[in-house]
Design a protein around this motif. Structure first.
Motif, mmCIF file in Angstrom:
data_model
loop_
_atom_site.group_PDB
_atom_site.id
_atom_site.type_symbol
_atom_site.label_atom_id
_atom_site.label_comp_id
_atom_site.label_asym_id
_atom_site.label_seq_id
_atom_site.Cartn_x
_atom_site.Cartn_y
_atom_site.Cartn_z
ATOM 1 N N LEU A 127 9.968 -1.849 1.878
ATOM 2 C CA LEU A 127 9.980 -0.500 1.320
ATOM 3 C C LEU A 127 9.823 0.545 2.434
ATOM 4 N N GLU B 19 4.241 -1.012 -6.448
ATOM 5 C CA GLU B 19 3.359 -0.290 -7.378
ATOM 6 C C GLU B 19 2.631 -1.243 -8.323
ATOM 7 N N ASP C 96 10.016 -0.410 -4.815
ATOM 8 C CA ASP C 96 8.842 0.392 -5.190
ATOM 9 C C ASP C 96 8.082 -0.198 -6.371
ATOM 10 N N THR D 276 10.720 9.480 -1.566
ATOM 11 C CA THR D 276 10.682 9.392 -3.021
ATOM 12 C C THR D 276 12.099 9.177 -3.545
ATOM 13 N N TYR E 179 14.653 1.547 -5.997
ATOM 14 C CA TYR E 179 13.333 1.651 -6.623
ATOM 15 C C TYR E 179 13.022 0.359 -7.387
ATOM 16 N N SER F 164 12.634 3.226 3.450
ATOM 17 C CA SER F 164 12.325 4.657 3.359
ATOM 18 C C SER F 164 12.668 5.354 4.676
#
Ligand code: ATP
Ligand code: MG
Length: 647
Positions: free
Chosen positions: A115, A88, A84, A248, A80, A119
């Motif tokens: 990413l 973000e 991420d 997630t 993350y 994932s």
């Protein structure tokens, strides 16, 4: 040139930082004082550079020393933080990697691309039953999927163990068994020296003795034929590409294992070093930013393999945690020509280069005319890692790669330390060729004598780390006792690095080689590094390795193995005589090698370190020790044959 570069052992030039760099440097002198005032608070401040789902309750729990816990109670996900959060924050279009295959094919991956790939891979691993805590072995060439696989594991809290693509089936088997990995990620092969080399056959062979491995995910890179075990083997593109690109990330305890990495095996059988998440990521992110003075527009390149710790910390976790653009290259520096690295630097505008002294010495051997053909003006910081850098090599690197302008940071650290520990900072220090100089802010190191007392300036001894640090290894995988014995027993309460070092008159640290390699000649302790640097400072010598061999009169005697430069014309015997006198003149008669053997190659680990213990075995006529991490085992045959031929 040889005029300016001669006698570098007596090199006492200092290279202050360029004014512009110093004025805008990420880290200044004041940072040392700040960290000295409160080390723990300093590291907490660095940890806040990362995203935590929950902040820690306690920065360091050292109550069960030497078993450390950092950022206790904090919750974090390494993937993350590497992906991420940049996406973000609106930086998804920034390039994470300019990847270049050896044949010249390229791929550009932005943070968003990466990413999505990670994932998908994470979703595929879940489908294969991978859960937090499960170990996954990764045996890959230098391709983007290697990074993707590592981050997919990190995302799931499943520790990876990356095994060098150049290692044999038995080395792979040992590592899979040692950490009990159940999934292996590999590829059909990769490109090296202009040809596809295979990986899958080694996996098949290793797995004949690893019955617990359920699945093998195989990336198609070279399109070679591969043997296939139905039910066990899966193509990466079939298992991964169909997955959702949404996943997630779950947040884990700061001490969640991130990976197990086996040491280079320079001094013996490799040790399974365990790194965890919060402290490790804090230190690699901060050191990457501080030591290389990384700015948002930099193009950063660690020219090393991901299969050793330098690749983990400074190709993958550090640069990605900092949201930086990196270059990643699949192949060898001489394919298709000896200017390949310099061509890549010019092509991508690389501004920071980090590599090993062994590479630099090779480029020296090839000559400075090769880099001179390329535009290297984008470079602003150079780094070195893996071995002491000989002053000769340092000055060559700075002069011919760094255009006589860039600082060179000589970074000392180990697989065990996880991140850089001792190094000059490019905007602070006046560079000293051959010295790693000072512990970073927040790091405490000392040079001690046999009794564990700090030596005065000007004296040598053993390098120890006196306080725990965030990226420190937590243990040896499955062997707490060996962890305590190896690192924490030689000097009470302090970490014993296994390296010899000295402090110069300014109190700066110089690494002198492995403690196991230090020689005792007639009661004098001699450093391998210093004698090797003396040899390399001779214009005819390209590389040198020195060992101590048992000697009936002096206890130990110095035996040197040298590779001559292409231009050297003398016979081996003549060269040896001249070099013995050269060492005597540079260091003193006591350091004069008893024997100098001219060889074609030196035995090296895949990370480029010279394996002196094997040379010692040869010099003392013994069976060779563990050779599983050697790049090319035929080198030892060559050297032995060479030895038994008189003259
Ligand atoms: P093993 O522990 O299995 O023998 P290894 O020590 O070669 O293998 P690594 O962790 O890859 O495994 O290497 C760390 C060692 O490399 C250090 O202990 C030191 O001897 C050497 N080293 C790394 N960087 C430097 C440097 N800048 N200067 C001097 N020595 C260095
Ligand atoms: Mg070591």
């Amino acid at each position: 040139m040889s005029e300016a570069l001669s006698n570098l052992l007596r090199e006492d030039r200092r290279f202050p930082p360029p004014a512009e760099l110093a004025a805008a440097a990420n880290v200044t002198k004041e940072t040392y004082a700040e960290a000295d005032a409160d080390r723990i608070a300093f590291w907490e401040e660095q940890a806040r550079r990362l995203h935590w789902d929950r902040e820690w309750d306690e920065a360091l729990d050292w109550s069960k020393a030497p078993f450390a816990k950092w950022f206790v109670g904090g919750r974090i996900n390494a993937a993350y933080n590497c992906l991420d959060r940049h996406v973000e924050a609106g930086n998804g279009d920034k390039v994470a990697y300019h990847w270049e295959g050896e044949p010249g094919d390229t791929r550009t991956l932005t943070y968003t691309d990466l990413l999505r790939e990670v994932s998908r891979a994470a979703n595929a691993l879940i489908e294969l039953g991978v859960r937090a805590g499960d170990r996954v072995a990764i045996y890959m060439p230098m391709i983007p999927e290697t990074v993707v696989a590592m981050l997919a594991c990190a995302r799931l809290g499943a520790p990876h163990t990356v095994v060098f693509g150049g290692f044999s089936a038995s080395a792979l088997r040992d590592r899979i068994q040692d950490c009990d990995a159940r999934i292996v990620i590999t590829s059909d092969g990769g490109y090296r020296r202009g040809a596809p080399s295979a990986l899958k056959p080694q996996v098949d062979q290793a797995l004949t003795e690893c019955p617990d491995v359920r699945n093998v995910l195989v990336v198609k890179r070279t399109d070679q034929d591969v043997e296939w075990t139905e039910g066990r083997d899966l193509w990466w593109h079939e298992a991964v590409d169909k997955q959702s690109d949404q996943h997630t990330a779950e947040f884990f305890d700061a001490e969640q294992p991130l990976y197990v990495m086996y040491t280079s095996g320079t001094t013996g059988k490799p040790k399974g070093i365990l790194h965890t998440t919060g402290g490790y990521l804090t230190q690699v992110a901060w050191t990457h930013w501080a030591v290389f003075d990384v700015k948002p527009d930099d193009v950063y390149w660690t020219a090393a393999d991901i299969g050793w710790v330098t690749g983990h910390s400074y190709i993958v976790y550090g640069p990605l945690a900092n949201g930086v653009t990196s270059v990643m290259y699949e192949g060898t520096p001489d394919t298709p020509h000896r200017g390949r690295w310099w061509e890549l630097i010019a092509k991508y505008g690389v501004s920071i280069l980090y590599c090993a002294p062994t590479a630099i010495r090779t480029f020296m051997k090839w000559g400075e005319d090769i880099p001179a053909e390329f535009d290297l003006s984008s470079l602003r910081v150079l780094g070195s890692v893996g071995e002491p850098i000989n002053p000769e090599a340092y000055v060559w690197y700075r002069t011919f790669i760094g255009s006589g302008r860039t600082p060179v940071v000589d970074t000392w650290w180990q697989t065990e330390t996880g991140g850089i520990m001792i190094t000059p900072l490019p905007g602070v220090a006046d560079g000293k060729p051959g010295a790693a100089m000072t512990p970073l802010p927040g790091i405490s190191a000392e040079v001690v004598d046999d009794a564990g007392n700090a030596v005065p300036n000007g004296a040598g001894g053993y390098l120890v780390l006196t306080e725990p640090w965030p990226a420190m290894l937590r243990t040896l995988w499955g062997d707490d006792q060996r962890y305590v014995d190896t690192y924490w027993s030689r000097f009470e309460g302090r970490y014993f690095a296994g390296d010899g070092a000295k402090k110069d008159d300014d109190g700066d640290i110089w690494l002198l080689g492995r403690v196991d390699d230090v020689m005792n000649v007639s009661g004098h302790r001699l450093s391998t590094t210093e004698i090797e640097s003396a040899l390399v400072s001779h214009p005819n010598v390209a590389e040198a390795a020195v060992v101590g061999a048992t000697d009936p009169t002096t206890g130990q005697a110095v035996v040197a193995f040298v590779i001559l430069r292409g231009s050297a014309t003398e016979s081996g015997e003549q060269a040896a005589k001249e070099l013995r006198n050269h060492v005597a003149a540079e260091i003193g008669p006591i350091a004069k090698p008893r024997q100098i053997l001219v060889v074609e190659e030196l035995p090296k680990t895949r990370s480029g370190k010279i394996m002196r213990r094997l040379l010692r075995d040869v010099a003392e006529n013994r069976e060779l020790g563990d050779v599983t991490t050697l790049t090319d085992s035929s080198v030892m045959e060559l050297i032995r044959t060479n030895l038994s031929t008189p003259g």
